[in-house]
Design a protein around this motif. Structure first.
Motif, PDB file in Angstrom:
ATOM      1  N   LYS A  43       0.861  -1.184   0.000  1.00 36.69           N
ATOM      2  CA  LYS A  43       0.000   0.000   0.000  1.00 36.69           C
ATOM      3  C   LYS A  43       0.898   1.235   0.000  1.00 36.69           C
ATOM      4  O   LYS A  43       1.961   1.230   0.618  1.00 36.69           O
ATOM      5  N   LYS A  46      -0.019   6.845   2.276  1.00 33.70           N
ATOM      6  CA  LYS A  46      -1.277   7.452   2.702  1.00 33.70           C
ATOM      7  C   LYS A  46      -2.365   6.395   2.875  1.00 33.70           C
ATOM      8  O   LYS A  46      -3.191   6.466   3.789  1.00 33.70           O
ATOM      9  N   GLU A  47      -2.369   5.392   1.970  1.00 35.62           N
ATOM     10  CA  GLU A  47      -3.306   4.284   2.118  1.00 35.62           C
ATOM     11  C   GLU A  47      -3.039   3.521   3.414  1.00 35.62           C
ATOM     12  O   GLU A  47      -3.975   3.148   4.130  1.00 35.62           O
ATOM     13  N   GLU A  49      -1.645   4.628   6.153  1.00 34.88           N
ATOM     14  CA  GLU A  49      -2.078   5.434   7.297  1.00 34.88           C
ATOM     15  C   GLU A  49      -3.569   5.258   7.556  1.00 34.88           C
ATOM     16  O   GLU A  49      -4.004   5.142   8.707  1.00 34.88           O
ATOM     17  N   GLU A  50      -4.354   5.219   6.484  1.00 38.93           N
ATOM     18  CA  GLU A  50      -5.802   5.034   6.632  1.00 38.93           C
ATOM     19  C   GLU A  50      -6.139   3.653   7.180  1.00 38.93           C
ATOM     20  O   GLU A  50      -7.043   3.495   8.001  1.00 38.93           O
ATOM     21  N   LEU A  51      -5.417   2.640   6.717  1.00 35.43           N
ATOM     22  CA  LEU A  51      -5.669   1.279   7.170  1.00 35.43           C
ATOM     23  C   LEU A  51      -5.293   1.072   8.637  1.00 35.43           C
ATOM     24  O   LEU A  51      -6.004   0.419   9.391  1.00 35.43           O
ATOM     25  N   GLN A  53      -4.858   3.429  11.109  1.00 35.97           N
ATOM     26  CA  GLN A  53      -5.586   4.262  12.069  1.00 35.97           C
ATOM     27  C   GLN A  53      -4.830   4.329  13.404  1.00 35.97           C
ATOM     28  O   GLN A  53      -5.352   4.016  14.475  1.00 35.97           O
ATOM     29  N   SER A  55      -3.272   5.518  16.781  1.00 29.17           N
ATOM     30  CA  SER A  55      -3.727   6.464  17.807  1.00 29.17           C
ATOM     31  C   SER A  55      -3.223   6.021  19.170  1.00 29.17           C
ATOM     32  O   SER A  55      -2.928   4.834  19.383  1.00 29.17           O
ATOM     33  N   LYS A  72      -3.152  -6.347  11.995  1.00 31.83           N
ATOM     34  CA  LYS A  72      -2.776  -5.404  10.941  1.00 31.83           C
ATOM     35  C   LYS A  72      -1.262  -5.342  10.767  1.00 31.83           C
ATOM     36  O   LYS A  72      -0.750  -5.287   9.640  1.00 31.83           O
ATOM     37  N   TYR A  76       0.251  -6.399   7.037  1.00 29.76           N
ATOM     38  CA  TYR A  76       0.821  -5.418   6.102  1.00 29.76           C
ATOM     39  C   TYR A  76       2.344  -5.301   6.184  1.00 29.76           C
ATOM     40  O   TYR A  76       2.931  -4.487   5.468  1.00 29.76           O
TER      41      TYR A  76
END
Length: 492
Positions: A43, A46-47, A49-51, A53, A55, A72, A76
């Motif tokens: 990926k 930016k993709e 980062e979205e996957l 999440q 925090s 995850k 990945y």
């Protein structure tokens, strides 16, 4: 936390450890990976980062949220144990090495004093002694460091200290300009070290190499004489045993002749190729190593030890302690109940230092040197097979006709460029082939091989395959690499 309860107050029951341990087996993260599975689920950043999440909250994660995060991470991440991951000079992990890494992490020790790490200090001293004997330094010394760049910097630091001992107290002020030498195929550590130590890049001389990427001793001699004529002060030569790109072994015996005549410290960066010291068949590549002053090796590369595992060795007993010691009285008291010579931390730049020697010790001792030698020879044999096969294969061209290490560097010439005059424009077109095929590899996740140009030789982008001991490369793997590159480049 202002009295707030965490979402999960039960992290210490072992459930998380059991989850991770199970994933290592279920996902085959150490051995037995299915070669038909992807190396990487690629990926763009930016993709990703979205996957992910990512925090951090005040309350922390629930058990299910934590497990999802771990899933995850594994999903990945690149699978370095995959047989078709041939991209870098590290690869899969040895099972024994992983056991060692888990054990040392669980014990969470620090390798600075015997009182803190009685077992690991003795293991480190034993491994250093054993390897020094293999090198040919029965009275040598050494330390494990945080990577090959730091190990190599130890060498330059020791060389400078031995050349001008006052530098530890007075610094470089008032000294002549010190000059270091390395081949034009050297690893970039020496550029960083020259800057870090205040030599400056202008006082790092890169010596020409021959067609196989080996330092030319006569050119080294000439470069040393030139710097003396300029009023500068040569003190250090970094030879390479297994260069990063071409896998070249510099002729240590001939370089040692020059260094002995000129009174210079001779170091060999064997981070990649040092493994040949454990193979009777390939040890000849480092003929003359016993005449060097120091050596750096990374077992976390070809051998498959867990990152990081980076011993530094020197033939000069006691010089590491003399050069680096700061004698902190809160750690290295001289009136302890035991022999304080076993407090090895003052030899190191670092204070906090992991017991990485345990990884190498368990791998060598559990498997035995005969098995290790078999693995090394198998990696070299696979590269030799690959090299010979593509030398005869239409559309492939070797960069170096007879590779010395397990690196095989080659161009893939697509059908659209075959049979044409090899003009500058032709080479410019060829330079775009390997990056495009590499992009396709990553998107499909079927193969990972590195590419790079080599400006010192005026070579445009080419592929570099590197074989390792873990997982063991096979001839079928080598055949797959050829056919997959052909498939991915069919329409270029």
């Amino acid at each position: 936390m202002d009295g707030k309860k965490r979402k999960n107050d039960n992290w210490e029951d072992g459930s998380l450890l059991k989850k991770v341990f199970g994933m290592v087996f279920d996902e085959k993260l150490v051995f037995g990976v299915d070669s038909s599975k992807k190396i990487l689920d690629f990926k763009h950043p930016k993709e990703m980062e979205e996957l992910l999440q990512l925090s951090i909250s005040d309350e922390g994660l629930t058990a299910s949220e934590a497990e999802a995060m771990i899933d995850k991470i594994v999903k990945y991440s690149l699978k370095t144990q995959h047989p078709y991951f041939l991209n870098h000079q590290f690869h899969g992990i040895d099972e024994v090495g992983l056991v060692s890494a888990w054990l040392t992490e669980a014990l969470n020790s620090n390798q600075h004093t015997y009182e803190i790490s009685p077992v690991f200090v003795l293991i480190e001293k034993f491994v250093i002694s054993k390897m020094n004997a293999l090198i040919g330094w029965p009275e040598g010394d050494g330390i494990f460091s945080a990577g090959g760049s730091l190990s190599n910097t130890y060498a330059m630091t020791l060389a400078r200290y031995r050349h001008c001992p006052g530098v530890k107290r007075t610094g470089v002020f008032g000294l002549k300009k010190l000059v270091a030498f390395a081949s034009d195929q050297c690893h970039y550590w020496i550029h960083k070290s020259a800057a870090l130590m205040g030599l400056g890049l202008d006082n790092l001389v890169l010596v020409p190499t021959d067609a196989r990427g080996r330092m030319i001793p006569a050119a080294l001699k000439e470069a040393i004489q030139k710097t003396r004529e300029e009023g500068r002060d040569p003190f250090f030569v970094a030879a390479s045993s297994g260069t990063t790109v071409l896998g070249s072994f510099d002729p240590l015996d001939e370089i040692a002749d020059v260094c002995e005549e000129e009174g210079l410290w001779l170091h060999t960066d064997a981070c990649w190729g040092g493994i040949v010291l454990l193979s009777k068949k390939h040890k000849h590549n480092m003929k003359g190593i016993e005449r060097c002053d120091s050596l750096a090796w990374n077992p976390h590369k070809m051998l498959g030890a867990p990152l990081q595992c980076s011993p530094f060795f020197t033939k000069h007993k006691g010089l590491l302690r003399e050069c680096n010691s700061a004698q902190a009285t809160y750690l290295f008291q001289q009136d302890k109940v035991y022999d304080v010579n076993y407090d090895i931390g003052d030899m190191s730049f670092q204070c906090g230092r992991k017991p990485d020697a345990n990884k190498l010790y368990l791998i060598l001792s559990f498997h035995g040197l005969t098995e290790i030698e078999r693995r090394i020879d198998a990696a070299f044999e696979a590269s030799s097979y690959f090299s010979k096969k593509i030398a005869k294969r239409e559309g492939f061209r070797l960069v170096v006709a007879e590779p010395q290490c397990t690196n095989v560097c080659f161009w893939f010439i697509p059908k659209s460029l075959r049979g044409q005059a090899e003009t500058p424009e032709w080479w410019q077109k060829l330079s775009k082939v390997s990056p495009e095929i590499k992009a396709r590899m990553m998107r499909e996740g079927t193969l990972m091989i590195g590419y790079q140009p080599l400006k010192s030789k005026n070579f445009v982008n080419f592929f570099r395959l590197t074989n390792h001991c873990i997982p063991a490369p096979t001839m079928a793997t080598m055949d797959y690499v050829i056919s997959e590159i052909e498939r991915l480049g069919e329409d270029l």
